[in-house]
Design an enzyme around this catalytic site. Sequence first.
Site, PDB file in Angstrom:
ATOM      1  N   HIS A  42       0.849  -1.187   0.000  1.00 40.87           N
ATOM      2  CA  HIS A  42       0.000   0.000   0.000  1.00 40.87           C
ATOM      3  C   HIS A  42       0.888   1.242   0.000  1.00 40.87           C
ATOM      4  O   HIS A  42       1.793   1.358   0.836  1.00 40.87           O
ATOM      5  CB  HIS A  42      -0.919   0.004   1.232  1.00 40.87           C
ATOM      6  CG  HIS A  42      -1.960  -1.063   1.206  1.00 40.87           C
ATOM      7  ND1 HIS A  42      -2.280  -1.834   2.303  1.00 40.87           N
ATOM      8  CD2 HIS A  42      -2.759  -1.491   0.196  1.00 40.87           C
ATOM      9  CE1 HIS A  42      -3.235  -2.683   1.973  1.00 40.87           C
ATOM     10  NE2 HIS A  42      -3.545  -2.498   0.701  1.00 40.87           N
ATOM     11  N   GLU A  45       1.801   3.301   3.124  1.00 41.85           N
ATOM     12  CA  GLU A  45       2.578   2.654   4.188  1.00 41.85           C
ATOM     13  C   GLU A  45       4.066   2.643   3.808  1.00 41.85           C
ATOM     14  O   GLU A  45       4.706   1.590   3.760  1.00 41.85           O
ATOM     15  CB  GLU A  45       2.043   1.241   4.409  1.00 41.85           C
ATOM     16  CG  GLU A  45       0.582   1.226   4.854  1.00 41.85           C
ATOM     17  CD  GLU A  45      -0.101  -0.132   4.765  1.00 41.85           C
ATOM     18  OE1 GLU A  45       0.600  -1.136   4.489  1.00 41.85           O
ATOM     19  OE2 GLU A  45      -1.324  -0.185   4.935  1.00 41.85           O
ATOM     20  N   HIS A 151       3.081  -4.441   6.656  1.00 38.21           N
ATOM     21  CA  HIS A 151       2.024  -3.444   6.539  1.00 38.21           C
ATOM     22  C   HIS A 151       2.051  -2.532   7.763  1.00 38.21           C
ATOM     23  O   HIS A 151       2.864  -2.709   8.664  1.00 38.21           O
ATOM     24  CB  HIS A 151       0.652  -4.129   6.432  1.00 38.21           C
ATOM     25  CG  HIS A 151       0.371  -4.749   5.099  1.00 38.21           C
ATOM     26  ND1 HIS A 151      -0.272  -4.092   4.087  1.00 38.21           N
ATOM     27  CD2 HIS A 151       0.666  -5.982   4.621  1.00 38.21           C
ATOM     28  CE1 HIS A 151      -0.364  -4.886   3.033  1.00 38.21           C
ATOM     29  NE2 HIS A 151       0.191  -6.043   3.331  1.00 38.21           N
ATOM     30  N   GLU A 204       1.983  -6.276  10.838  1.00 36.70           N
ATOM     31  CA  GLU A 204       1.457  -4.918  10.865  1.00 36.70           C
ATOM     32  C   GLU A 204       2.267  -4.082  11.853  1.00 36.70           C
ATOM     33  O   GLU A 204       2.212  -4.287  13.065  1.00 36.70           O
ATOM     34  CB  GLU A 204      -0.017  -4.929  11.278  1.00 36.70           C
ATOM     35  CG  GLU A 204      -0.972  -5.455  10.223  1.00 36.70           C
ATOM     36  CD  GLU A 204      -1.450  -4.359   9.277  1.00 36.70           C
ATOM     37  OE1 GLU A 204      -1.091  -3.180   9.506  1.00 36.70           O
ATOM     38  OE2 GLU A 204      -2.178  -4.697   8.324  1.00 36.70           O
TER      39      GLU A 204
END
Length: 233
Positions: A42, A45, A151, A204
């Site tokens: 993404h 990010e 992420h 994450e």
Amino acid sequence: MDRRSDLPFELEAFGRSRMGAALQFLPPASGRCATLLIAGVHGEEPETTVILSRSLRCLRSAPATTACVLAVNPDGLLLGTRGNAAGVDLNRNFPASDWQPDPVGYRWHVDEPEAEPIAIHTGSEPASEPESRALLGLIERLRPERVISLHAPLACIDDPDDSAAGRWLAKTTGLPLVTEIGYPTPGSMGTWAGERGLPWITWEFPKRSMEELSPDYVPLLVEMLTGEEFASL
């Protein structure tokens, strides 16, 4: 002087983005890919790309059994968008059985309530995007034993298999280990991998600045990339 300004390894191309940017990866030095480590899925990010890059720039030689992709979505990183140049969320564009043509929602600020989630496209069909197709081809080429996808900023280790590698990451980072993220993710890379028996862990990062993350996560990633303990899991 310790030179860490540039990446000391030769990258190989595995495709091009919608805007023509080279999609590149660092192959494992031994030829065996125990882990494929990917970042920059993404564009919002960027810390994932920078932290992985800094980790690689700390190494004297390429990782023996880990392949690395610094930016799955270089166009999104350039544009500052979650999706690619076509506005497609690459992590909703994989050919999983639950892929859907309708846009999916995401939050502009992950911890702030909003009246309506922002809609983002999933593609005209599964793997419609050149970045998705290229990553699928790279996985087929490398045949990794597991994939770890970086992420942010949900602050957890998402490992549906509750594997030894996932538990090691949770223990080492202090982040909670979860076996599901808690909301629907149609057409996600992890769902696609699970349907094919490919272990897929989503790491994450917490909601912290890049400079706060770097002192903690760069040494940890260096240990992952070079240490025998993680490689044996």
